[in-house]
Structures are given as structure tokens and as C-alpha cells.
Scaffold this motif. Sequence first.
Motif, short mmCIF file in Angstrom:
data_model
loop_
_atom_site.label_atom_id
_atom_site.label_comp_id
_atom_site.label_asym_id
_atom_site.label_seq_id
_atom_site.Cartn_x
_atom_site.Cartn_y
_atom_site.Cartn_z
N PRO A 218 0.81 -1.23 0.00
CA PRO A 218 0.00 0.00 0.00
C PRO A 218 0.85 1.28 0.00
CG PRO A 218 -0.72 -1.53 1.72
CD PRO A 218 0.60 -2.02 1.22
N ARG A 219 2.10 1.19 0.42
CA ARG A 219 2.90 2.41 0.48
C ARG A 219 4.39 2.10 0.39
NH1 ARG A 219 2.43 7.01 5.26
NH2 ARG A 219 3.21 8.76 4.01
N TYR A 220 5.09 2.97 -0.33
CA TYR A 220 6.54 2.81 -0.44
C TYR A 220 7.18 4.19 -0.31
CZ TYR A 220 10.97 0.62 -1.84
OH TYR A 220 12.24 0.11 -1.85
N CYS A 221 7.98 4.39 0.75
CA CYS A 221 8.68 5.65 0.95
C CYS A 221 10.18 5.38 0.85
CB CYS A 221 8.39 6.24 2.32
SG CYS A 221 6.64 6.50 2.64
N PHE A 342 3.86 -3.37 3.78
CA PHE A 342 3.49 -4.54 2.98
C PHE A 342 2.32 -5.25 3.65
CE2 PHE A 342 8.13 -4.02 2.39
CZ PHE A 342 8.12 -3.67 1.04
N ASN A 343 1.53 -5.87 2.81
CA ASN A 343 0.36 -6.60 3.29
C ASN A 343 0.78 -7.77 4.19
OD1 ASN A 343 -1.42 -9.18 2.60
ND2 ASN A 343 -2.72 -7.36 2.66
N GLN A 344 0.07 -7.88 5.32
CA GLN A 344 0.43 -8.87 6.34
C GLN A 344 0.38 -10.30 5.78
OE1 GLN A 344 -2.49 -10.60 8.14
NE2 GLN A 344 -0.95 -11.98 8.97
N ALA A 345 -0.72 -10.63 5.10
CA ALA A 345 -0.88 -12.01 4.62
C ALA A 345 0.16 -12.34 3.56
CB ALA A 345 -2.29 -12.21 4.07
N THR A 346 0.52 -11.36 2.73
CA THR A 346 1.52 -11.59 1.69
C THR A 346 2.86 -11.96 2.31
OG1 THR A 346 0.40 -9.92 0.38
CG2 THR A 346 2.61 -10.57 -0.35
N SER A 370 -0.17 1.49 7.30
CA SER A 370 0.45 2.17 6.17
C SER A 370 0.77 3.64 6.47
CB SER A 370 -0.43 2.07 4.93
OG SER A 370 -1.70 2.63 5.22
N GLU A 371 0.28 4.14 7.58
CA GLU A 371 0.62 5.51 7.98
C GLU A 371 2.00 5.57 8.65
OE1 GLU A 371 -0.86 8.65 7.76
OE2 GLU A 371 -2.01 7.58 6.23
N TYR A 400 1.84 6.18 -2.40
CA TYR A 400 0.89 5.75 -1.38
C TYR A 400 -0.47 5.47 -2.00
CZ TYR A 400 -1.04 5.84 3.44
OH TYR A 400 -1.62 5.53 4.64
N PRO A 401 -0.56 4.33 -2.72
CA PRO A 401 -1.86 4.04 -3.36
C PRO A 401 -2.90 3.50 -2.38
CG PRO A 401 -0.27 2.31 -3.84
CD PRO A 401 0.47 3.35 -3.04
N GLY A 402 -2.47 3.06 -1.22
CA GLY A 402 -3.41 2.33 -0.35
C GLY A 402 -3.88 3.11 0.85
N LYS A 403 -3.95 4.42 0.74
CA LYS A 403 -4.33 5.22 1.91
C LYS A 403 -5.78 4.96 2.30
CE LYS A 403 -4.15 10.02 3.55
NZ LYS A 403 -3.25 9.90 4.70
N SER A 404 -6.00 4.76 3.59
CA SER A 404 -7.39 4.58 4.04
C SER A 404 -7.70 5.57 5.15
CB SER A 404 -7.59 3.14 4.53
OG SER A 404 -6.69 2.87 5.57
N GLU A 405 -8.97 5.95 5.22
CA GLU A 405 -9.38 6.95 6.20
C GLU A 405 -9.58 6.29 7.57
OE1 GLU A 405 -9.49 10.24 5.88
OE2 GLU A 405 -8.61 9.81 3.91
N PRO A 406 -9.15 6.95 8.63
CA PRO A 406 -9.40 6.38 9.95
C PRO A 406 -10.89 6.36 10.27
CG PRO A 406 -8.46 8.58 10.12
CD PRO A 406 -8.44 8.23 8.67
#
Lengths: 805, 344
Positions: A218-221, A342-346, A370-371, A400-406
Motif C-alpha cells: 500500500p505504500r513505499y517511501c 506490505f500486506n500482512q498475509a503476503t 500504512s501511515e 501511497y496508493p493504499g491510503k485509508s481513512e481512519p
Amino acid sequence: MKVSLKWLEDYVDIKLAPEELAERLTIAGLEVGNIQTIGSTWDNVVIGEVIALNPHPNAERLKLATVNLGTEQVTTVCGAPNISLGQRVTFAHIGARLIDAHTGETILLKSAKIRGIVSEGMVCSEKELGLSDNHEEILVLPPEAPIGAALGDYLGDVIFDLDVTPNRPDCLSIISIAREIAALTGEPLRLPSIHWKELGESIDSFVSVDIADPDACPRYCASLITGIKIVSSPGWLQQRLNSCGMRPINNVVDVTNYVMLEYGQPLHAFDYHKLKGRQIIVRRAGNGETITTIDGTKHALTPDILVIADKEEAVAVAGIMGGLDSEVTDKTDTILLESANFNQATIRRGCSHLQLQSEASIRFDKGLNSELPLLPLKRATQLLLELAGDRAARGIIDVYPGKSEPKLILLTAREVKRLTGLKLNIDEIRKVLEALGFECQEGDSGSQISVSAPYWRGDIKCSADLVEEVVRIIGYEKIPITRLGSPLPQQESQLSPVAQQSNIKEKLRNILPGLGFQEILTYSLVSLEKLQKLSPKLELKIPPLKVANPMTREQEFLRTSLRAGLLSTLAHNQKFEQAGIRLFEIGKVFLPRGKDLPEEKEMLCAVLSSSRLELSWHTDKEMLDFFDAKAVVENLLNQLGLKASFNIGDDEILLPGRGANIIVEDDKVGIVGDVHPRVMQAFELSNNICLIEIDLKKLLTRLTRTKEYHPISRFPAVTRDIALVIDEQVNYRSVENIIQSFPLVTQITLFDLYRGKQIPEGKKSFAIRIIYQSPSHTLTDEEVDRTQEQMLNRLYQELGATLRD
Amino acid sequence: MQEQLKNLHAQALDELGQVHNPRELELWRVRYLGKKSSLTKMLRSLAVLPLEERRKAGAQANAIKRALELSLEEKGRLLEEALLTSPLESQGLDVTLPGRPLSTGRLHPTTQILREICSVFKNMGFQVIEGSDVEWDYYNFEALNIPQHHPARDMFATLWIDAGMGRKARLLRTHTSPMQIRFMERERPPIRVIVPGRVYRYEATDATHESMFYQVEGLAVDKGITLADLKGTLFDFCRCIFGEERKVRFRCDYFPFVEPGVEVAIGCLVCDGAGCRLCGYSGWIEILGAGMVHPDVLARVDINPELYSGFAFGLGVERIHMLRYGIDDIRLFYSNDLRFLRQF
Ligand SMILES: [Zn+2]
């Protein structure tokens, strides 16, 4: 997770004693498994500087070191190869408590004469101070170590070993633990301030980042630092890593590890010049693609595995381990620093696929937010500029393609009370949540707050989660103690099948010990070998269910009978005891039903072996036989209100001709008989052994019938004994059946079975006592005579039985 | 005649002195008081005597008869007494010889402690139900908030029947908790049950780890059930099993299917809190996990979590027995050595 108290104190003031703090953390859900105090024994150890080194007059390999302790100078004999002028070292005075390097025991340092020179105290190794097993070299402290200071003040620490639960990956970081302590003790939390000058060119001119699989990443910095000089880290940094159980490597790797421990975010440094095409792509590995990781292992990759790739090939297994080719080396001068989500399950799938785990994967595997990545990246960039690099590129890459709102969660004091019984007001609740970093806003009514969880608390999803936060910080010991006040559910009828099943098991467990049987409980899983021992052709009538991942071959198949467990247990115990062992087990067997769950059938199995009774002075050691086992079955069923009949059985575990089926109301419910010698041999059993097996489910269906009550007759009974001579082939049951068919007969007892003198060859004699009684009148002799005559007639006509003279 | 009667009386009394048991006494009675006794004969023969003599002798004979009857009665009483109070020395038993053997067995220690645990909860109104040992992944994990790839799966090393088949995979239950779901699927609140049973783990066995052991699961769901009720229930349980004085600690812990989660520990039975090897120097021994049933779990079985609440707990059975008797190796339970089993 190992946590240093000194490090924690960077972020929060701690006034509690270590044991007290550990107790508070434990009750709040962060279990402290172990508390290790470093330096508690360093009373007479101080820091000094080596100011002179002279050869020992009598020994080539020893030196005379003069150490400046501030207020005094001492000269001592030292054999360590690494001692050199100007070093800060640890010096133990006479009387110091040290670990003996050879025995490992604690000793008191005494003055000693070494090759003719008296040594007053010594320069210490890590092992002597109890810091590690290194005894070859002396411990060299960083140049900033204060001369003359007590070592305990400088290096002493308390290390907590925390057992972090899977829901709290954030607590794999020092800052989160410090925040917990702050919330628990009411002290403020101090976070590091982060700032640096961006003097380099724009980072975009160095590298571009593409995320091909946004679900998995979801995010790469990333940041970039030039002018890197790879050296050892400063002492304070090494000390911190050591205290948390990590080995220092070099300044760059140490900074990434330090920030990971501090924030819980794994970071990875690439040697920028080893990356091809100025490009980073986060993608699935291709079939047939391989990578050699920094531990030197070559892995075959599959599309299940997420990789970080440059333009040409994979340079790291995402979130698990970096590649050897792009690793930071002594020659590295520019690094690309990755901080990604990175995604937990992956990651979990990747780890199990590659059989690989790292400090990074342990964190991603628990699920990170991802924050998180940006702040630790900045912190690490700042530290690298201080400790390793020259300048940072301008800007930071943040894809940051996977940003989600709290999410907002509503909480009321009533809800806290409803779930916990603890009465709090909304302000108390709010104070706790805010101390933990939650944002609270007043809701529609005064008694309600609207809460959003901080990004590092991915485990908080509903109001019950918030309730736990509140009560665990306030303290579980504050929860009142009440008894269940809700109405009792409707109680199960004793006649229901469920109750009957459990009742029958309990009844049998009550009866069998009284009949001399010891209860055993054996494993549900058995070996194939044992199952086959039960069967003559080594073929199993019912193929048992197999465990896909058995721990041992001994426990690989779900038992289809209790027999193997009983016989193995008997064999084991026969090693210690010969006389009369009786064992039983009541338990489930597992009968496969295709792909469905197996049928789990409750069975009773019992074995009797060798003598009827234990060895004693009263009786001969009489061996038991079939009729002892049969008596047990009759007794059991009788106590359950059932009457059994028996016919010759053919179960393969029993000796042919010496085994019977147990029949209750025309239904076979089990078997009883002598165990086949082949089976006894297979299980290495000795003496004669009888086995009983009863299907409790079948028994149960017979039990549900209500028992019949017969009033006790008021009229006198008449007893008559008869002796019948009859063919050997005729069994007792058919004789009994005929006698029983006369309504006046109330009891039949066989009291002798005779063969031999006075009885013709091929015949036997039954002596039977018959009791006649009528429920309605006193029997006359004529009545009994008449009945008995009819009986004898039938016995003669149907079975050829005659009265013995 | 009078002389004769006198002699007879003396002889009878003399012989009565030689009587040592009831059988001899009966023979004596027949001899001296029976229909054919000489006294009876003498009484009959009186008829031929003159009246005066007959009356005198008659009176004397009857007096002797009555005296003998009294003596008989007295002797009978004495014999009975003697029989009860002093068996003859020569016929005494060596009462220290072992008794005639009777074979007796015992229940397995696990059964014994299970019965005890169940009876404590039954008294609090919990009903005992049982579940199946082989379960679907769905009931053992997914319905309990542990979906595929969830990190909490690490807490339950699993023995699988089918590998890699998702929720339709069969496994050996790793805890008795699947029965929470199965029971709530078919019953509505108020619910108050316990589930004893075997559970399995993919685990190398050693003194403290077994691949198979017993658990007792508890579940109570209704309106208004609180963490305080859980605390009360479990404190009561600990008091019943470990005694009035035993300290009990309630702390926060994590299990995916409860929220808030709880771990219950009791004060160490060896060191009483000072710290020893048994308790890992903490002074506390964990005995069970518990918590309030997670709202997602309730919702999954169509029980409205906003109206209803409940608690659940799971406790290890062997451990309680081990603590009580200071047994340091769990493997003793299912290796079924009679030298172990017969101690309980
Ligand atoms: Zn202890």
C-alpha cells in the motif's frame, strides 16, 4: 522483545521500581517474562584510560598497563591482545565481584602476583563483567566514556523481556512501550524531534518508484543519502542495540535497526549504485526467478512472493530480507533507504514459502499500518546524516496508493459499564484514551465521545476494543467482583439423548472401578503399525483418517478402535506387574465419512489379564478365562437394566471359538473373548488376556426404553433341582430358553456342568435349579409336577435331553 | 427316690459345668430335661408310689426340674456372652495377615479432576455439553475471528487432516472454543454451558507440553453479563479448586475471539509469590484464558452484540492436577503407567 530501561527513559520519566513497572505492564497486557539487571554487581568497577603500556619483564605475551582513573593511576598486568594506548577501559579494584572466565562462577577479585609482578585489580573483559561470553579481548568503551565514573552508572541498565501478543505489533517498538508506560503512570511522553538540511539534488533525479501490486504494497517511501562512509557505529548506538539483543554491524545497518526498534518500522538500505536503471518496482516475482539473500541462501521465487526489483531483477524479498547483490558494503557511498508498508498475509505466505524469517518479517507478519513508514524514514535519514553520510537528496519518495481513512468509533460510559461492570465517567475514559494517542471528540450527547484510533493501533476496530483499552490502563484489579445474576437457562432433560449419553459414560465409570478395572486414557492418534498389529492380514477394514502433518509416526492416524491403546498400555504395565491387571477406557473412535467430518463414536473397551485376583496367601493363583470377562459384561449390563445374550463371534481380534458377540435385544452391541495369540504376540503381551468392547451408542438406543416393574409375589416359591443329560453340541442357551418359556419359572440357575463317569461319551450333564412361583396363588405340588413334566417332554423332544438317573 | 433325685440333680449340675458350647448345651437339655430324660421317667414313675410319698417326691422332682431349667437358662446366657466377648485364645486370628484380595480400580486422574471442575460449574448453573474432536477450519479458527493468514494462528500449532483447503479443511481442534460457535448457532440466550474435551497441538512433547490434553470451555451469554461477572465466576472457581487463601490475579491478555481479554493466574503453590522455578520467578501461575465474547463472534451467530453480552473461558485440566500434586511432567498422564495412575 527486549527493552532497555535506559532507552525507555529517553521518552518517559520512570519513577517506579523495575519490578513494579513490570507488574503494571503485565496486568495491562504487556507481559514481562524476565527482568535482567545489568551491572548490579559492578560495585568496584570504574572507567579509566590506558595512559602507558610497557612490556612485562618476565612474560613476552603480557603487558603492564597504566590506567588513569581520574583521582589515581594504577598499573596492572594485562594479557589481552587488543589493549592499546588511549583506550577507555573498565578497571576492577580488589574486592570487585566478577565472573571467573574459566568456571563461570562469581568470584571476589583478590590481589595477585602474576609472573612476579603484583597486580592490584584488573582491566576487564565482557565475560568478566557478565556482558557476553567474550573473554579474549578487554571491553573497550567509547571515547566519550567519563574517566573515573562508576561503570554501573555508565553501562548499567535493566532489560525487560516482553511477551508481545499478536494484536500489538506496535509494541515491538520502544516508543510504543514508552507510551504505554506514560499512560499507565500519567507521565508525559517525549518524542524525538526530527530535522535536517536537504542539501542534495531532488531525489526524483536519482530514482523512480512503481508499485505494481498496491494490495500487497500500500505504500513505499524512500530517501537517498550520498557521501556515505561505512564505519562502526558510535558506542552509544552499539550499546543500545546490544541491550535489545541485536549485534552491531556498521553505522548504516545499525541506524536502520535502531529506528526499527525505536518505531517498529522495518527499514532497508540499498547500495544505490548496485541498482540498475534508476528504478524501483514493487512486484510479484516471476516463475523461475531467483534471488540470493544477504544470509547467502539462494531462493527460487514464485508469483506468491512479493519482491523489490530494479529494472532488471529482484533486489530484495519485500519485507523479509534484502538481496546480497544490493547489500551495503564497505565501498558503498550512496544509499537508497526504504521504508514501506506490505500486506500482512503476503509477508506471511512469503515467509512460510521460503522458510525464512527476519526481524522485519516478524513485524510485517503481525500487520503494520500504512501511515507508519514516513516518520521513521525521516528519523533514520536524520541519524544517517549525523553518523554516516554527507548530504541527503531533496525530498522524499512517497508512493501511497493504499491510503485509508481512519474510522470513528462511538463510545459511552454506559457501554464501558455494560461490558465491564466498572462505573467510570466520560472524562476519565477520555483521559485514558488520549494518553494512548487516541483522538477523542465530544459526541452528540455529553455522555458520548467519538474516537479515532492512532495509526499505529490497527487492532482497534470496535467499541469493545476501546473498552479494553480503558480498563486495562485503569487496571483489571479495579473491576468489581460480582456473581452471574442473569436467569438460568432451561435445564436439559435427563431423558434427552445428550444427557443420556453423558450419563451412560458416567455410570460405566462408576461401575467399572468397582469390578477391579483401572481407567486409562490413551491418545486419539496412533501409529499405522499398531493398527495393523490388530489385524491378521495387516489390512485395515476401515482405513483410518490420517493427519497431514503428524509430529511423529507414533501419532499419525485417528484411532478406529480403542483396542491398540488398551493392549499397548497393558503390555507396558506387564513389564512391572504380572498378576491380574484390569484396564478400561471410555472414549471416541473416529470413523471416516469421505470428505466430511468423521463419525465420532463413543466406545468402551476393557482388558483383563492373567490371574483372577492379585497374588495372595489366601488363594491359588487361578488364571482367569472367558467366563470372568463374560461376567463383567453381564454385571455391567445388568446394572444398566439390560439383559445380554451371547453367541459365538468371529471378530478377528479374538481367538476363534473363544469369542462371543454381545447381543442386546437382537442387536450386536459388542464383543467379549480371549485375545488371539497372534495379536498378543504382536503387542508383546504375556499370559491369557480377555477383551471386552461395547458400542455405547448402540447401548444407548436400548437404554431409552423405560424399565418394567414387576410386583414382588406374595406367594411362596417352590424349588426343584433337575440334572439333564444332553448332547455335547447342544448349548446351554437352548436349554435355558425352553425352561424359561414356562410362565411359572421365575429363576434358573445352572449349578453344575459335568462330563465323565456315569455320563456317556459325547454327552454332558447340566444340573439346574429351577424356582417356580406364581404372582396370583400358592402353587400346589401337582401344578409344579405338571409343569416340570411338560418341560422335560419339550427338552427331550427338542433337544434330546433326558433326566440323569 | 429322694436320694436318686438328689444324685440326679448333682450329676446334672456337674455335667452342665462341662458344657462349653451351645451344641453341648442342647445335648445336655435333651439328656436331663427332654421327653426321654431320666427326670421325666422318674416323674412318670411316681404314679405307683403311695400318696404321701408321691406328693413329696413329686414336689421335689418338680423343684429340681425348675432348678435345672433355670440353670439351663443361665448357662445359655453365659455361653452367649462368652462367645461375644472372649474367643478362645487358641482359636484367635493373626489379624495382621493381609485381607483376601478384591480387585479395585480407580478413575484416571484427568477424569477425577474433570468431574471436580464440572461439578463446581454445574453448581453455578452451567450445563455440560460435548463437541467433536475433528473440526472444520471454520469453527476452530475463522468463526472465532482467526481468518486464514491471521497472525494469531501462530498461537495454535495445528494438526491438520486436510492441508491448504481453506475453511473446508478438517483439523484436530486446538481448543474447545469451536463449541462456542456450534452451541450459539442453535441456542439463544440465556446461555450457560461448559464444554470439557480433548484438544490437540502440533507440538514436540516435553515435561510441560503434550500433543493432546483436556480443556474445559465455558460460555455464558445474556443481557447484562459483564467482565465483573466473569471475574466473580472465575474467582469462585479458583476458590473452590485451590482453596480460600489462594491469591488470584486478573490481567489483560489477547485472544482473538474475546474483547476485553483476560488471563487468570493464581499465586504460586510452591513459593507463594516469592518466585521459584515453577512460576518462572514471577510468583504467579497462569491457569486460564478468558474474556468477553467478541461482538463480531456474537454477530456471526445472529446474537445482537448491542443487546447481549457474554463471557467465555478455557482452562487446561491436567495443569490443575499437576499444580495440586506437584507433578512436574505432563507426559505421565497419557503414558498410563499404573504406578502413576494408582496414586490418585
Ligand atoms: Zn513459585
